[in-house]
Design an enzyme around this catalytic site. Sequence first.
Site, PDB file in Angstrom:
ATOM      1  N   ARG A 216      -0.119 -65.848  -7.038  1.00 31.52           N
ATOM      2  CA  ARG A 216       0.627 -66.386  -5.894  1.00 31.52           C
ATOM      3  C   ARG A 216       1.801 -67.230  -6.380  1.00 31.52           C
ATOM      4  O   ARG A 216       2.905 -67.183  -5.811  1.00 31.52           O
ATOM      5  CB  ARG A 216      -0.302 -67.211  -4.996  1.00 31.52           C
ATOM      6  CG  ARG A 216      -1.229 -66.357  -4.145  1.00 31.52           C
ATOM      7  CD  ARG A 216      -2.004 -67.187  -3.140  1.00 31.52           C
ATOM      8  NE  ARG A 216      -3.062 -67.971  -3.750  1.00 31.52           N
ATOM      9  CZ  ARG A 216      -4.310 -67.562  -3.927  1.00 31.52           C
ATOM     10  NH1 ARG A 216      -4.659 -66.342  -3.538  1.00 31.52           N
ATOM     11  NH2 ARG A 216      -5.210 -68.352  -4.485  1.00 31.52           N
ATOM     12  N   CYS A 344      -8.515 -55.073  -7.878  1.00 29.18           N
ATOM     13  CA  CYS A 344      -9.592 -56.007  -8.202  1.00 29.18           C
ATOM     14  C   CYS A 344     -10.870 -55.257  -8.563  1.00 29.18           C
ATOM     15  O   CYS A 344     -11.953 -55.845  -8.583  1.00 29.18           O
ATOM     16  CB  CYS A 344      -9.851 -56.949  -7.019  1.00 29.18           C
ATOM     17  SG  CYS A 344     -10.414 -56.109  -5.523  1.00 29.18           S
TER      18      CYS A 344
END
Length: 400
Positions: A216, A344
């Site tokens: 992020r 992921c």
Amino acid sequence: MRIKDIIVDQQLIIAAGREKSLFRRHPWIFSGAVASVKGRPKSGQTVDVLGQNGQWLARAAFSPKSQIQGRVWTFDADERVDAEFFLRRIGKSAARRRRLETESDALRLVQSESDGLPGLILDRYAGVLVFQLLTAGAEFWRAEIIEALRTLFPDDAILERSDVDVRAKEGLAERIEAVQGEIPELVEIRENGLRLLVDIRSGHKTGFYLDQRDSRLAVGRAAAGAEVLNCFSYTGGFGLAALRGGAKSVTQLDASAPALELAVRNRDLNGFAPDSMTTVCGDAFQILRAWRKEGRTFDLIVLDPPKFVDSKASLTRAARGYKDVNLCAFHLLRPGGRLFTFSCSGLMEDTLFQKIVADAALDAGRTGRIVRRLTQAPDHPVELAFPEGAYLKGLEIEVE
């Protein structure tokens, strides 16, 4: 203390020639490597692991219903597995994260095998602990684990979120339970200058994707002046980081209306203008295809889809899904734009993921260069002998 004074009665005897992974200190013992089980251990009970010649190899948790029949607690023959064991290991694991507290007050304190505690996940959200017990061994020691948490964090509220599908593979039912203190509906955390509301009761994982903290931050640094699309946005973390980094506008796309509602609350909590962020609720694949037909484009796109791969049998199907969504993104990016794309799925190897993304670019008639490889934040470490702990992979790609 002599080894024979603490050796347990229950034993796993390893088949001849299958001890090599244990010599390398890999913590998993697959059922095919077990020659016999002695002593009728209960599910989750501690067993000593011995070679064919009687050599002591490890001390592990027994899981008769799983393909991974043993998960190693310790390779030290003199180390007992008891209440003190969990107090000591959880305390050491949490202490290793203290240097990260300046970045965020929401951290993963225990990362299962990579912190020497197979099956235990422990996250801390601004004074609220959320833990998951994923294996029979962790479940067997539940009372001792909870007591350790109470001792180490006496002022924290504690919530169990053992509501994950993987427990079924261990023969365990799901459980959500408030263990200590008042559990708030939402917890406000801070992360690299952002304020974020987290739904720890029913949100994804334990409430938030703590493993993407560094990614992020990377998106925020690349977002100045950009029109940003955040796909699979959940509660808006990547998009909010982009706004903090100076993005011109952000579109948050997710299939969950409640998640998008929380994204709006997070926007307002951080003082961003209402017209700086748009939310779109729906199927990402369908919406991206529709926007392609409309000729809509963006300067920066984030693709952080849910896990597409849950078994080797689903790898081919998952590869198609990853290619499809990346193909759409390449069509929607303006020349000179940035794509942040992630997987992921632990079963998706880095080389295969890069090939899938490269094939998507080729089919879209675009070229790109990887300018940064991204992975899970440092509070999600990877133990050297346990490469399976490296599950999150990402690419920052400059697209022509």
